[in-house]
Design a protein around this motif. Sequence first.
Motif, mmCIF file in Angstrom:
data_model
loop_
_atom_site.group_PDB
_atom_site.id
_atom_site.type_symbol
_atom_site.label_atom_id
_atom_site.label_comp_id
_atom_site.label_asym_id
_atom_site.label_seq_id
_atom_site.Cartn_x
_atom_site.Cartn_y
_atom_site.Cartn_z
ATOM 1 N N ALA A 1 -8.843 -0.268 7.903
ATOM 2 C CA ALA A 1 -9.006 -0.966 6.620
ATOM 3 C C ALA A 1 -8.404 -0.142 5.475
ATOM 4 O O ALA A 1 -7.738 -0.683 4.584
ATOM 5 C CB ALA A 1 -10.482 -1.255 6.360
ATOM 6 N N LEU A 2 -8.639 1.167 5.511
ATOM 7 C CA LEU A 2 -8.069 2.056 4.483
ATOM 8 C C LEU A 2 -6.547 2.001 4.490
ATOM 9 O O LEU A 2 -5.902 1.919 3.432
ATOM 10 C CB LEU A 2 -8.504 3.495 4.743
ATOM 11 C CG LEU A 2 -9.672 4.075 3.958
ATOM 12 C CD1 LEU A 2 -10.051 5.443 4.512
ATOM 13 C CD2 LEU A 2 -9.345 4.190 2.466
ATOM 14 N N ASP B 1 -1.315 -2.191 0.649
ATOM 15 C CA ASP B 1 -1.365 -3.232 -0.384
ATOM 16 C C ASP B 1 -1.317 -2.630 -1.786
ATOM 17 O O ASP B 1 -0.693 -3.183 -2.703
ATOM 18 C CB ASP B 1 -2.643 -4.064 -0.225
ATOM 19 C CG ASP B 1 -2.538 -5.062 0.924
ATOM 20 O OD1 ASP B 1 -1.534 -4.991 1.674
ATOM 21 O OD2 ASP B 1 -3.443 -5.898 1.083
ATOM 22 N N LEU B 2 -1.986 -1.481 -1.952
ATOM 23 C CA LEU B 2 -2.020 -0.839 -3.266
ATOM 24 C C LEU B 2 -0.646 -0.290 -3.628
ATOM 25 O O LEU B 2 -0.260 -0.274 -4.806
ATOM 26 C CB LEU B 2 -3.061 0.289 -3.246
ATOM 27 C CG LEU B 2 -3.624 0.744 -4.601
ATOM 28 C CD1 LEU B 2 -4.223 -0.433 -5.355
ATOM 29 C CD2 LEU B 2 -4.687 1.824 -4.388
ATOM 30 N N GLU B 3 0.105 0.131 -2.618
ATOM 31 C CA GLU B 3 1.470 0.595 -2.859
ATOM 32 C C GLU B 3 2.324 -0.571 -3.375
ATOM 33 O O GLU B 3 3.088 -0.426 -4.332
ATOM 34 C CB GLU B 3 2.046 1.152 -1.549
ATOM 35 C CG GLU B 3 3.360 1.889 -1.730
ATOM 36 C CD GLU B 3 3.937 2.343 -0.383
ATOM 37 O OE1 GLU B 3 3.157 2.564 0.577
ATOM 38 O OE2 GLU B 3 5.164 2.449 -0.292
ATOM 39 N N HIS C 1 -4.601 -0.393 5.601
ATOM 40 C CA HIS C 1 -4.182 -1.702 5.124
ATOM 41 C C HIS C 1 -4.259 -1.765 3.587
ATOM 42 O O HIS C 1 -3.327 -2.191 2.908
ATOM 43 C CB HIS C 1 -5.094 -2.764 5.746
ATOM 44 C CG HIS C 1 -4.579 -4.155 5.610
ATOM 45 N ND1 HIS C 1 -4.956 -5.183 6.436
ATOM 46 C CD2 HIS C 1 -3.712 -4.701 4.729
ATOM 47 C CE1 HIS C 1 -4.356 -6.288 6.074
ATOM 48 N NE2 HIS C 1 -3.602 -6.035 5.047
ATOM 49 N N PHE C 2 -5.378 -1.284 3.055
ATOM 50 C CA PHE C 2 -5.554 -1.344 1.608
ATOM 51 C C PHE C 2 -4.547 -0.446 0.887
ATOM 52 O O PHE C 2 -4.007 -0.810 -0.161
ATOM 53 C CB PHE C 2 -6.980 -0.941 1.221
ATOM 54 C CG PHE C 2 -7.241 -1.067 -0.251
ATOM 55 C CD1 PHE C 2 -7.433 -2.309 -0.828
ATOM 56 C CD2 PHE C 2 -7.265 0.054 -1.074
ATOM 57 C CE1 PHE C 2 -7.650 -2.441 -2.193
ATOM 58 C CE2 PHE C 2 -7.477 -0.064 -2.448
ATOM 59 C CZ PHE C 2 -7.679 -1.314 -2.999
ATOM 60 N N ARG C 3 -4.294 0.736 1.453
ATOM 61 C CA ARG C 3 -3.351 1.648 0.799
ATOM 62 C C ARG C 3 -1.941 1.063 0.768
ATOM 63 O O ARG C 3 -1.211 1.245 -0.211
ATOM 64 C CB ARG C 3 -3.378 3.016 1.488
ATOM 65 C CG ARG C 3 -4.663 3.796 1.164
ATOM 66 C CD ARG C 3 -4.743 5.098 1.942
ATOM 67 N NE ARG C 3 -3.612 5.963 1.628
ATOM 68 C CZ ARG C 3 -3.163 6.922 2.450
ATOM 69 N NH1 ARG C 3 -3.734 7.100 3.640
ATOM 70 N NH2 ARG C 3 -2.159 7.675 2.087
#
Lengths: 292, 292
Positions: free
Chosen positions: A249-250, A256-258, A252-254
Amino acid sequence: MNTEPQRICLVGVGLIAGSLGLALKRAGVTERITGLGRDPQRLARARAVGAIDHATTDPAEALADAELLVLGVPLGATATVMRELAPHLRDDLVITDVGSAKGCVVDDLRTVLGGLPAGFVPGHPIAGTEHSGVEAAFAELFDGRRVIITPLESSAGAAVSAVDWLWRQAGAEVTAMSVAHHDRMLAITSHLPHLLAFGLVDMLAQDPDHEEILGYAAGGFRDFTRIASSDPVMWRDICLGNRDAVLEALGHFRRDLEQLTEKVEAADAAGLEGVFRRAKATRDAHKHGFER
Amino acid sequence: MNTEPQRICLVGVGLIAGSLGLALKRAGVTERITGLGRDPQRLARARAVGAIDHATTDPAEALADAELLVLGVPLGATATVMRELAPHLRDDLVITDVGSAKGCVVDDLRTVLGGLPAGFVPGHPIAGTEHSGVEAAFAELFDGRRVIITPLESSAGAAVSAVDWLWRQAGAEVTAMSVAHHDRMLAITSHLPHLLAFGLVDMLAQDPDHEEILGYAAGGFRDFTRIASSDPVMWRDICLGNRDAVLEALGHFRRDLEQLTEKVEAADAAGLEGVFRRAKATRDAHKHGFER
């Protein structure tokens, strides 16, 4: 195994197990609720608030005639506690837990007991507050909330029925799913948000101006970071207990945040608005689901 | 310039300007509050809820005898609206705004007006909800909340006094600081959290199982993502309007998140607990500050 167990043993009486005790007492369906723990003062407080009928620090006494055992200890204490309980477990004892990650609890029991007992059915009530301890417990905590149970191949049908019955008496709705599915879902909806909230407040904590900055924080920040007031040890254990799913999950989120950062850098107004619109539409559509 | 302006013109009557109108009417300190906008129906609703005394779509009429103008339009509309107002601005008019970023508003006014008028004092009430529109406005929105004003080198002392007076009549506490300091603080406490919340819900929205996953989201997720229900256009404008400070905060957070990921990967229990403890201590210490 009794599918409507009358003698319940709560091991560790904090917010969740304490609230379960109060909810079962409210339902009036149990003969006796015994609290087992190491700290006599904490047990005395649990009895004082009415979460348990009887308190003991002796596993043999606690499990002598118990029909169902609820493991209510932090994830990181599972193995240690199970080692102490192991000599006193009868084959017809139903065993469940309340941990926020399920794979690590299954692994711990398998290792400690040299296999999985037929009475074991992992469980996780999707309820809680940022507070801890039996002082924060209340009988209504599970009313209308979901409890996920993750029956294993080794689980006896009667044990599944007993755990299902237990949580329905406490006011909850019970759903069954696989351990892997549970752990992946919770990593996204609970474990990742906690990491982000802890991370944001920690970033602020290290800013020399953080006293002033927090003075200007409004309701959005307050709600966004409420979960950063949660118990650090409990969340350390959850993040490590559910490490694989949390890392997925981390990651994936990182990523997306990029992409979101690239949109801000490029002043990509349409791209940003698209993300924000999709997020708002998704949250608004489900708002009443989690606000019940 | 009147330091206690009696005739107020609200340009754009949404949640913030509408609530300001209601708060000033509650205080009973103004002679007339005029709402200026493009949409007669929206203006009619603002008058119906009592946020304005008089409505018009004509800038000349709205500004004929106004003493103070409050720009209550989205950040992205600042330049367009100011171009329409420019021919009608008198030298003794006090001008303020309510934008969540201040540098971009200052830039827009400088560009459109060919310089900064002495009456201009940027402002930002640290208050709001995830709802928008005058229907969501209420007189108590600013009670005990902070309003940041960022007086410029060009600002006349009387204009600063007038804007300070205005917000104190609406129930707020007023603090002055530099544009750069405001924009950096808000990037951390408000703009970054919004990006993270929008980003997390958008990540979920793209998961084929998101309907089910959201069904198991609890109170922590609900509060963490409340700000993802905010207005997408408004937040697009804020993120781009405060781009430099937002990118700095995003970069800082992404580096911290990388370190947090490394701790989870390495099963660094002490390291994770340290971050969580520091975050909890910081939030708990300030809890009552932003929960007032």
